[in-house]
Write a protein that holds these residues in place. Structure first.
Motif, PDB file in Angstrom:
ATOM      1  N   MET A  68       6.523  11.012   1.226  1.00  0.00           N
ATOM      2  CA  MET A  68       6.428  12.322   1.867  1.00  0.00           C
ATOM      3  C   MET A  68       7.150  13.408   1.065  1.00  0.00           C
ATOM      4  O   MET A  68       7.459  14.475   1.604  1.00  0.00           O
ATOM      5  CB  MET A  68       6.984  12.241   3.289  1.00  0.00           C
ATOM      6  CG  MET A  68       6.184  11.297   4.161  1.00  0.00           C
ATOM      7  SD  MET A  68       6.753  11.233   5.870  1.00  0.00           S
ATOM      8  CE  MET A  68       6.499  12.907   6.409  1.00  0.00           C
ATOM      9  N   CYS A  69       7.383  13.154  -0.211  1.00  0.00           N
ATOM     10  CA  CYS A  69       8.125  14.106  -1.039  1.00  0.00           C
ATOM     11  C   CYS A  69       7.507  15.500  -1.057  1.00  0.00           C
ATOM     12  O   CYS A  69       8.218  16.488  -1.163  1.00  0.00           O
ATOM     13  CB  CYS A  69       8.234  13.594  -2.468  1.00  0.00           C
ATOM     14  SG  CYS A  69       9.364  12.204  -2.652  1.00  0.00           S
TER      15      CYS A  69
ATOM     16  N   LEU B 252       9.355   5.103   4.972  1.00  0.00           N
ATOM     17  CA  LEU B 252       9.193   6.530   4.691  1.00  0.00           C
ATOM     18  C   LEU B 252      10.064   6.870   3.489  1.00  0.00           C
ATOM     19  O   LEU B 252      11.269   6.651   3.510  1.00  0.00           O
ATOM     20  CB  LEU B 252       9.636   7.377   5.881  1.00  0.00           C
ATOM     21  CG  LEU B 252       8.795   7.279   7.136  1.00  0.00           C
ATOM     22  CD1 LEU B 252       9.397   8.142   8.239  1.00  0.00           C
ATOM     23  CD2 LEU B 252       7.365   7.690   6.856  1.00  0.00           C
ATOM     24  N   ARG B 253       9.428   7.385   2.458  1.00  0.00           N
ATOM     25  CA  ARG B 253      10.136   7.749   1.222  1.00  0.00           C
ATOM     26  C   ARG B 253      10.057   9.260   1.052  1.00  0.00           C
ATOM     27  O   ARG B 253       8.974   9.843   1.106  1.00  0.00           O
ATOM     28  CB  ARG B 253       9.492   7.030   0.042  1.00  0.00           C
ATOM     29  CG  ARG B 253      10.123   7.315  -1.280  1.00  0.00           C
ATOM     30  CD  ARG B 253       9.562   6.427  -2.355  1.00  0.00           C
ATOM     31  NE  ARG B 253       8.165   6.755  -2.613  1.00  0.00           N
ATOM     32  CZ  ARG B 253       7.343   5.992  -3.323  1.00  0.00           C
ATOM     33  NH1 ARG B 253       7.759   4.839  -3.806  1.00  0.00           N
ATOM     34  NH2 ARG B 253       6.101   6.370  -3.531  1.00  0.00           N
TER      35      ARG B 253
ATOM     36  N   THR C 209       0.873  -1.166   0.000  1.00  0.00           N
ATOM     37  CA  THR C 209       0.000   0.000   0.000  1.00  0.00           C
ATOM     38  C   THR C 209       0.912   1.217   0.000  1.00  0.00           C
ATOM     39  O   THR C 209       1.880   1.266   0.760  1.00  0.00           O
ATOM     40  CB  THR C 209      -0.893   0.041   1.259  1.00  0.00           C
ATOM     41  OG1 THR C 209      -1.739  -1.097   1.258  1.00  0.00           O
ATOM     42  CG2 THR C 209      -1.739   1.306   1.282  1.00  0.00           C
ATOM     43  N   THR C 210       0.611   2.177  -0.865  1.00  0.00           N
ATOM     44  CA  THR C 210       1.396   3.402  -0.927  1.00  0.00           C
ATOM     45  C   THR C 210       0.499   4.585  -0.609  1.00  0.00           C
ATOM     46  O   THR C 210      -0.571   4.733  -1.207  1.00  0.00           O
ATOM     47  CB  THR C 210       2.034   3.590  -2.321  1.00  0.00           C
ATOM     48  OG1 THR C 210       2.868   2.458  -2.606  1.00  0.00           O
ATOM     49  CG2 THR C 210       2.870   4.855  -2.379  1.00  0.00           C
ATOM     50  N   LEU C 211       0.937   5.400   0.338  1.00  0.00           N
ATOM     51  CA  LEU C 211       0.270   6.665   0.646  1.00  0.00           C
ATOM     52  C   LEU C 211       1.133   7.776   0.079  1.00  0.00           C
ATOM     53  O   LEU C 211       2.319   7.839   0.372  1.00  0.00           O
ATOM     54  CB  LEU C 211       0.167   6.901   2.153  1.00  0.00           C
ATOM     55  CG  LEU C 211      -0.773   6.072   2.985  1.00  0.00           C
ATOM     56  CD1 LEU C 211      -0.748   6.562   4.422  1.00  0.00           C
ATOM     57  CD2 LEU C 211      -2.169   6.143   2.459  1.00  0.00           C
ATOM     58  N   VAL C 212       0.552   8.633  -0.718  1.00  0.00           N
ATOM     59  CA  VAL C 212       1.250   9.815  -1.208  1.00  0.00           C
ATOM     60  C   VAL C 212       0.623  11.007  -0.505  1.00  0.00           C
ATOM     61  O   VAL C 212      -0.574  11.253  -0.642  1.00  0.00           O
ATOM     62  CB  VAL C 212       1.147   9.948  -2.739  1.00  0.00           C
ATOM     63  CG1 VAL C 212       1.825  11.222  -3.214  1.00  0.00           C
ATOM     64  CG2 VAL C 212       1.746   8.717  -3.424  1.00  0.00           C
ATOM     65  N   ILE C 213       1.445  11.707   0.247  1.00  0.00           N
ATOM     66  CA  ILE C 213       0.959  12.828   1.052  1.00  0.00           C
ATOM     67  C   ILE C 213       1.509  14.120   0.469  1.00  0.00           C
ATOM     68  O   ILE C 213       2.705  14.227   0.195  1.00  0.00           O
ATOM     69  CB  ILE C 213       1.393  12.689   2.521  1.00  0.00           C
ATOM     70  CG1 ILE C 213       0.918  11.338   3.075  1.00  0.00           C
ATOM     71  CG2 ILE C 213       0.863  13.848   3.355  1.00  0.00           C
ATOM     72  CD1 ILE C 213       1.461  11.012   4.446  1.00  0.00           C
TER      73      ILE C 213
END
Length: 120
Positions: A46-47, A76-77, A11-15
């Motif tokens: 978190m970019c 955390l990316r 699962t990927t969250l893009v914030i």
């Protein structure tokens, strides 16, 4: 803004924007969706996070803790040093794997400059 995407194992969250007290109303729904997906790996991109306070950190910590209880991992990316500092102060940085290799695209969508042909 928080976007959720999935693959068979991740699962990927893009914030994007602020991850703070003002955004807390959406945290329970996002948490329920992520936990319900039951993927072994959660990647939090978190970019494009512009600010994170302790409320945002608590949200991330709850996601990582839920994954860890199921035997999963949270990465955390693209987290800025200031965001990692907040998690460290909270005593929770060890709940996360930090992707130190990832290079975020610039906020304007332009590609990073090509340095291969740059003079030495």
């Amino acid at each position: 803004m928080i976007e959720i995407s999935t693959s068979s194992t991740t699962t990927t969250l893009v914030i994007a924007g602020d991850l703070d007290l003002a955004e807390r109303d959406q945290f329970p729904e996002v948490t329920a969706r992520v936990v319900g997906l039951r993927r072994q790996l959660l990647v939090i991109d978190m970019c494009h996070v512009t600010f994170m306070d302790s409320t945002g950190a608590a949200f991330l910590i709850s996601l990582a803790d839920a994954g860890r209880r199921r035997g999963g991992a949270t990465v955390l990316r693209g987290a800025a040093e200031r965001d990692l500092f907040v998690l460290e102060i909270c005593g929770a940085l060890d709940l996360f794997r930090v992707d130190a290799v990832h290079a975020c695209e610039p906020a304007d969508g332009a590609s990073p400059p090509d340095t291969a042909d740059a003079p030495a």
